[in-house]
Design a protein around this motif. Structure first.
Motif, mmCIF file in Angstrom:
data_model
loop_
_atom_site.group_PDB
_atom_site.id
_atom_site.type_symbol
_atom_site.label_atom_id
_atom_site.label_comp_id
_atom_site.label_asym_id
_atom_site.label_seq_id
_atom_site.Cartn_x
_atom_site.Cartn_y
_atom_site.Cartn_z
ATOM 1 N N SER A 71 0.755 -1.150 0.025
ATOM 2 C CA SER A 71 0.055 0.027 0.098
ATOM 3 C C SER A 71 0.863 1.477 0.082
ATOM 4 O O SER A 71 0.352 2.245 -0.462
ATOM 5 C CB SER A 71 -0.951 -0.082 1.077
ATOM 6 O OG SER A 71 -0.171 0.063 2.255
ATOM 7 N N GLU A 72 1.865 1.222 0.773
ATOM 8 C CA GLU A 72 2.886 2.523 0.705
ATOM 9 C C GLU A 72 3.312 2.785 -1.040
ATOM 10 O O GLU A 72 3.513 4.057 -1.046
ATOM 11 C CB GLU A 72 4.084 1.719 1.529
ATOM 12 C CG GLU A 72 4.811 3.068 2.100
ATOM 13 C CD GLU A 72 5.858 2.473 3.141
ATOM 14 O OE1 GLU A 72 6.407 3.673 3.519
ATOM 15 O OE2 GLU A 72 5.968 1.773 3.419
ATOM 16 N N GLU A 73 3.636 1.823 -1.550
ATOM 17 C CA GLU A 73 4.028 1.959 -3.041
ATOM 18 C C GLU A 73 2.977 2.633 -3.801
ATOM 19 O O GLU A 73 3.104 3.153 -4.780
ATOM 20 C CB GLU A 73 4.416 0.687 -3.626
ATOM 21 C CG GLU A 73 5.797 0.255 -3.099
ATOM 22 C CD GLU A 73 6.224 -1.132 -3.986
ATOM 23 O OE1 GLU A 73 5.576 -1.594 -4.922
ATOM 24 O OE2 GLU A 73 7.209 -1.676 -3.321
ATOM 25 N N ALA A 74 1.710 2.375 -3.403
ATOM 26 C CA ALA A 74 0.526 2.697 -4.016
ATOM 27 C C ALA A 74 0.121 4.301 -4.156
ATOM 28 O O ALA A 74 -0.368 4.910 -4.828
ATOM 29 C CB ALA A 74 -0.728 2.212 -3.634
ATOM 30 N N VAL A 75 0.995 4.798 -2.927
ATOM 31 C CA VAL A 75 0.896 6.419 -2.755
ATOM 32 C C VAL A 75 1.798 6.817 -3.639
ATOM 33 O O VAL A 75 3.046 7.476 -3.284
ATOM 34 C CB VAL A 75 1.110 6.756 -1.195
ATOM 35 C CG1 VAL A 75 1.155 8.187 -0.911
ATOM 36 C CG2 VAL A 75 0.177 6.021 -0.160
ATOM 37 N N ASN A 76 1.442 6.879 -4.958
ATOM 38 C CA ASN A 76 2.509 7.660 -5.789
ATOM 39 C C ASN A 76 1.542 8.451 -6.945
ATOM 40 O O ASN A 76 0.806 7.555 -7.455
ATOM 41 C CB ASN A 76 3.261 6.216 -6.597
ATOM 42 C CG ASN A 76 4.175 6.812 -7.715
ATOM 43 O OD1 ASN A 76 4.135 7.982 -8.202
ATOM 44 N ND2 ASN A 76 5.126 5.707 -7.898
ATOM 45 N N PRO A 77 1.951 9.482 -7.191
ATOM 46 C CA PRO A 77 0.949 10.340 -8.176
ATOM 47 C C PRO A 77 1.004 9.902 -9.638
ATOM 48 O O PRO A 77 0.116 9.840 -10.122
ATOM 49 C CB PRO A 77 1.771 11.704 -8.191
ATOM 50 C CG PRO A 77 2.649 11.647 -6.756
ATOM 51 C CD PRO A 77 2.848 10.413 -6.491
ATOM 52 N N ALA A 78 1.932 9.091 -9.909
ATOM 53 C CA ALA A 78 2.163 8.659 -11.159
ATOM 54 C C ALA A 78 1.108 7.355 -11.348
ATOM 55 O O ALA A 78 0.664 7.065 -12.440
ATOM 56 C CB ALA A 78 3.312 7.909 -11.476
ATOM 57 N N PHE B 251 -1.855 7.586 -10.105
ATOM 58 C CA PHE B 251 -3.314 8.039 -9.687
ATOM 59 C C PHE B 251 -4.626 7.605 -10.714
ATOM 60 O O PHE B 251 -5.444 7.033 -10.320
ATOM 61 C CB PHE B 251 -3.371 9.477 -9.931
ATOM 62 C CG PHE B 251 -4.855 10.208 -9.291
ATOM 63 C CD1 PHE B 251 -5.089 10.197 -8.058
ATOM 64 C CD2 PHE B 251 -5.574 10.770 -10.352
ATOM 65 C CE1 PHE B 251 -6.436 10.808 -7.724
ATOM 66 C CE2 PHE B 251 -6.769 10.947 -10.163
ATOM 67 C CZ PHE B 251 -7.345 11.025 -8.651
ATOM 68 N N THR B 252 -4.063 7.582 -11.868
ATOM 69 C CA THR B 252 -5.123 7.005 -13.022
ATOM 70 C C THR B 252 -5.348 5.487 -12.691
ATOM 71 O O THR B 252 -6.422 5.208 -12.678
ATOM 72 C CB THR B 252 -4.556 7.066 -14.495
ATOM 73 O OG1 THR B 252 -4.321 8.556 -14.677
ATOM 74 C CG2 THR B 252 -5.529 6.858 -15.405
ATOM 75 N N ASN B 253 -4.308 4.854 -12.197
ATOM 76 C CA ASN B 253 -4.525 3.145 -11.900
ATOM 77 C C ASN B 253 -5.372 3.035 -10.685
ATOM 78 O O ASN B 253 -6.282 2.215 -10.577
ATOM 79 C CB ASN B 253 -3.343 2.563 -11.721
ATOM 80 C CG ASN B 253 -2.484 2.546 -13.064
ATOM 81 O OD1 ASN B 253 -1.823 3.442 -13.225
ATOM 82 N ND2 ASN B 253 -2.576 1.556 -13.908
ATOM 83 N N ILE B 254 -5.275 4.051 -9.754
ATOM 84 C CA ILE B 254 -6.159 4.009 -8.532
ATOM 85 C C ILE B 254 -7.541 4.500 -8.796
ATOM 86 O O ILE B 254 -8.434 3.728 -8.417
ATOM 87 C CB ILE B 254 -5.496 5.238 -7.677
ATOM 88 C CG1 ILE B 254 -3.888 4.624 -6.978
ATOM 89 C CG2 ILE B 254 -6.256 5.135 -6.303
ATOM 90 C CD1 ILE B 254 -3.329 5.870 -6.238
ATOM 91 N N LEU B 255 -7.701 5.182 -9.718
ATOM 92 C CA LEU B 255 -9.087 5.705 -10.231
ATOM 93 C C LEU B 255 -9.598 4.222 -10.820
ATOM 94 O O LEU B 255 -10.950 4.006 -10.372
ATOM 95 C CB LEU B 255 -8.917 6.872 -11.076
ATOM 96 C CG LEU B 255 -9.997 7.855 -11.229
ATOM 97 C CD1 LEU B 255 -10.590 8.293 -10.061
ATOM 98 C CD2 LEU B 255 -9.611 8.637 -12.365
ATOM 99 N N LEU B 256 -8.627 3.763 -11.747
ATOM 100 C CA LEU B 256 -9.601 2.681 -12.285
ATOM 101 C C LEU B 256 -10.040 1.599 -11.191
ATOM 102 O O LEU B 256 -10.907 0.936 -11.636
ATOM 103 C CB LEU B 256 -8.659 1.961 -13.458
ATOM 104 C CG LEU B 256 -8.507 3.104 -14.753
ATOM 105 C CD1 LEU B 256 -7.466 2.489 -15.555
ATOM 106 C CD2 LEU B 256 -9.841 3.094 -15.351
ATOM 107 N N ALA B 257 -8.882 1.313 -10.405
ATOM 108 C CA ALA B 257 -9.261 0.244 -9.253
ATOM 109 C C ALA B 257 -10.294 0.717 -8.585
ATOM 110 O O ALA B 257 -11.398 -0.326 -8.414
ATOM 111 C CB ALA B 257 -7.910 0.048 -8.666
#
Length: 183
Positions: free
Chosen positions: A78-85, A87-93
């Protein structure tokens, strides 16, 4: 009960032990930041049964988001997920977890959509505060990353995701059949 390497609170460990044994629980147990978030939630809210349900639910939601993110990226935690690059993948997830139809924008589980944004922002706070507390050498990089992703949440999350979630919630209320008693 399996010893958790990242959690210091015995009662929090009992909350984890009571979770359904699946890949979500395994993700929570093995992820340092999710353990830290769980400890903090426990310290904030306490140990009564409704609160334990809340803590379990919060952790499961963010773990599911991390698992969904791992399917499309090479993040390991989860720590690696806090990455602005990402963000689009977070939105899709988040869209996948909430069952959003990308063509119509309709969200099957709108309440979960609202919660995911809040949960992810709590993860950002946990990552940043942990880096500050431990005085990691990369603290400036972590702070910049957290600041940038927070800004992306402000600029794009509401516009691209939460708007559809709120619209889906309104539409569900409008389309609900109401029975009016005859007098």
């Amino acid at each position: 009960m399996k010893a958790l390497p990242h959690s210091s609170n015995e009662k929090f460990k009992h909350i984890l032990a009571s979770m359904r044994a699946d890949n979500v629980k395994l993700t929570i147990e093995n992820d340092r930041m999710l353990n830290i978030m769980g400890d903090r939630l426990f310290n904030k809210h306490g140990y009564q049964e409704p609160v334990r349900q809340l803590i379990r639910s919060n952790l499961r939601d963010i773990a599911k988001l991390v698992i969904e993110l791992q399917k499309t990226t090479n993040t390991k935690s989860s720590e690696e997920a806090v990455n602005p690059a990402l963000f689009t993948n977070i939105l899709l997830a988040a869209r996948n977890l909430c069952g959003q139809d990308l063509t119509t924008g309709i969200v099957k589980h709108p309440a979960k959509g609202l919660e995911l944004g809040t949960r992810f922002q709590a993860l950002i706070d946990a990552v940043e505060s942990t880096a500050l507390e431990k005085q990691l050498p990369s603290v400036n990089v972590v702070q910049k990353s957290c600041s940038d992703i927070r800004r992306l949440f402000q600029l794009r999350w509401n516009l691209e995701f939460t708007g559809n979630v709120r619209r889906s919630m309104r539409d569900k209320v409008k389309n609900k059949i109401r029975l009016v008693p005859l007098a």
